[in-house]
Write an enzyme that holds these catalytic residues in place. Structure first.
Site, PDB file in Angstrom:
ATOM      1  N   ARG A   6      32.742  47.895 112.121  1.00 35.78           N
ATOM      2  CA  ARG A   6      32.000  46.956 112.968  1.00 35.78           C
ATOM      3  C   ARG A   6      30.646  46.629 112.349  1.00 35.78           C
ATOM      4  NH1 ARG A   6      34.991  50.348 116.213  1.00 35.78           N
ATOM      5  NH2 ARG A   6      36.516  49.284 117.542  1.00 35.78           N
TER       6      ARG A   6
ATOM      7  N   LYS B  19      46.027  57.798 120.342  1.00 35.27           N
ATOM      8  CA  LYS B  19      44.771  57.495 121.015  1.00 35.27           C
ATOM      9  C   LYS B  19      44.940  57.586 122.532  1.00 35.27           C
ATOM     10  CE  LYS B  19      42.302  56.400 117.354  1.00 35.27           C
ATOM     11  NZ  LYS B  19      41.035  57.050 116.986  1.00 35.27           N
TER      12      LYS B  19
ATOM     13  N   ASN C 138      38.144  59.659 121.536  1.00 31.01           N
ATOM     14  CA  ASN C 138      37.018  58.886 120.995  1.00 31.01           C
ATOM     15  C   ASN C 138      35.753  58.958 121.854  1.00 31.01           C
ATOM     16  OD1 ASN C 138      39.547  57.027 119.764  1.00 31.01           O
ATOM     17  ND2 ASN C 138      37.848  57.435 118.371  1.00 31.01           N
TER      18      ASN C 138
ATOM     19  N   GLU D  28      41.048  65.614 120.270  1.00 32.03           N
ATOM     20  CA  GLU D  28      39.942  65.189 119.413  1.00 32.03           C
ATOM     21  C   GLU D  28      38.895  64.410 120.199  1.00 32.03           C
ATOM     22  OE1 GLU D  28      39.495  62.352 115.442  1.00 32.03           O
ATOM     23  OE2 GLU D  28      41.272  63.611 115.717  1.00 32.03           O
TER      24      GLU D  28
ATOM     25  N   HIS E 144      38.009  63.317 108.754  1.00 33.72           N
ATOM     26  CA  HIS E 144      38.259  61.985 109.316  1.00 33.72           C
ATOM     27  C   HIS E 144      38.416  60.945 108.222  1.00 33.72           C
ATOM     28  CE1 HIS E 144      36.469  58.064 110.776  1.00 33.72           C
ATOM     29  NE2 HIS E 144      37.470  58.217 111.616  1.00 33.72           N
TER      30      HIS E 144
END
Length: 393
Positions: A79, A193, A223, A247, A323
């Site tokens: 981003r 996710k 997240n 996570e 990661h």
């Protein structure tokens, strides 16, 4: 009494100035934007904190010495931030010219102090990471060794899991199709996710994937979008799915909250990817916040600080699952004493001329010297900015 000291054949001639030392002659920076095939969303998008991800900015550093040795490294940003990394790297690149490429730790310190006014973590060290990784690549190439072997490998392959097929922007049937494809291609585990506004939707997706893959290792990633109560309640319900880890259930800097979850839940806790310094990872370790620590070499400043984190993690007998950045982390995880995981994304494959081999659930450490990758013509066509300092041999 007189003393006679025998000459050391390894150092003979150094005092007389007979030895020569290579020097950095040229540095090139490239800002490359990798477009994704379709926008993707995780929990940060569903909570309104971010927009869907459409591209990834890569900062590449290419370094060449007077004697013709070369190395390549990269950092990245999702981003925002890529142009900032490039600008900072461009400001400090001249600090490397004329320096001994062997002095990697000293050069890391020199670069970080060159920009210390803007801090010694975050964007500044992420820019430095591209240089640091390139210097390690150069050093391994000069030794004619894969970086893993130069560091002292424990293994020639590493367990790998896929994340790119489990995003929340994909309907569950597409997720299952992508999971099947990943497993057919040799991937050893799947990460899904989670973190949607309705936790029941997440539970149904986990159940569907668990039924689809059977006993294949499965992890989930929130997240950072849960609060402590939600994370604890969800974690207790999710224990029935025998997850490899949960996570980022909480904010990346909530060391105490992660520690409380790790103490309460049977499922291991994983986090660390958003941290940008050794000190921040030390806080995770000091608070007993993680079972799987997840440092990101470009985010923490490169291989040099990453190795410090590995030493701290190994001392506390932590598991390792870095990661992203499989091209780099494959070598670093191969050099960790405890059996680790490396994260697989196919997104970046178009960036490089070489493809990593995966079979039987493991990613194979390439035999090529250094990191073992070179920029493709496709990557060069995606380049938006470049800068050079010094003079190429």
């Amino acid at each position: 009494m007189s003393w006679t000291i025998a000459a050391n054949p390894l150092t003979a001639g150094l005092e007389a100035g007979e030895a020569t030392t290579d020097r950095i002659a040229w540095v090139k920076l490239s800002l490359v934007f990798l477009p994704l095939a379709a926008p993707i969303s995780d929990a940060k998008v569903l909570t309104g904190r971010q927009r869907p991800l459409t591209e990834i900015a890569f900062l590449f550093a290419e370094i060449e010495t007077e004697q013709g040795h070369s190395g390549i490294g990269y950092s990245y940003s999702k981003r925002a931030g890529g142009s900032g990394q490039f600008a900072h790297a461009k400001e400090i690149a001249h600090e490397l010219i004329g320096e001994d490429p062997n002095d990697i730790a000293r050069l890391w310190d020199k670069l970080v102090w060159a920009g210390a006014s803007v801090g010694r973590s975050g964007l500044s060290t992420q820019a430095i990471a591209a240089f640091d990784i390139a210097l390690w690549d150069l050093k391994a190439k000069r030794a004619r060794l894969p970086l893993a072997k130069l560091l002292g490998a424990h293994r020639d392959s590493v367990r790998c899991y896929n994340t790119s097929g489990g995003y929340l922007s994909m309907p569950i049937e597409e997720v299952k199709d992508r999971v099947s494809m990943a497993l057919e291609n040799g991937i050893g585990a799947i990460k899904l996710k989670v973190g949607q506004p309705d936790p029941n939707v997440d539970l149904k997706r986990i159940e569907a994937v668990r039924e689809h893959i059977g006993d294949v290792p499965l992890a989930i990633d929130a997240n950072q979008q849960w609060d402590r109560t939600t994370a604890l309640r969800f974690g207790r319900i999710a224990e029935q799915f025998n997850l490899t880890w949960i996570e980022e259930p909480l904010d990346a800097y909530d060391y105490e909250g992660h520690a409380a979850l790790a103490a309460e839940l049977a499922t291991p806790i994983a986090t660390g990817e958003m941290l940008t310094s050794v000190d921040e990872h030390y806080e995770l370790i000091r608070h007993n916040s993680v079972d799987f620590i997840q440092p990101d070499a470009p985010r923490v400043g490169g291989v040099t600080p990453f190795l410090k984190i590995l030493a701290l993690a190994d001392h506390r007998k932590l598991q390792l699952a870095p990661h992203y950045c499989m091209e780099i982390h494959l070598h670093l995880t191969a050099a960790y004493g405890r059996e680790p995981w490396v994260e697989h994304f196919e997104w970046s494959e178009a960036m490089f001329n070489e493809t990593l081999e995966i079979r039987n659930g493991r990613m194979i450490v390439p035999n090529r010297p250094g990191l073992g990758f070179s920029l493709s013509e496709q990557a060069r066509s995606w380049t938006q900015e470049q800068a050079e300092v010094g003079k190429r041999r």
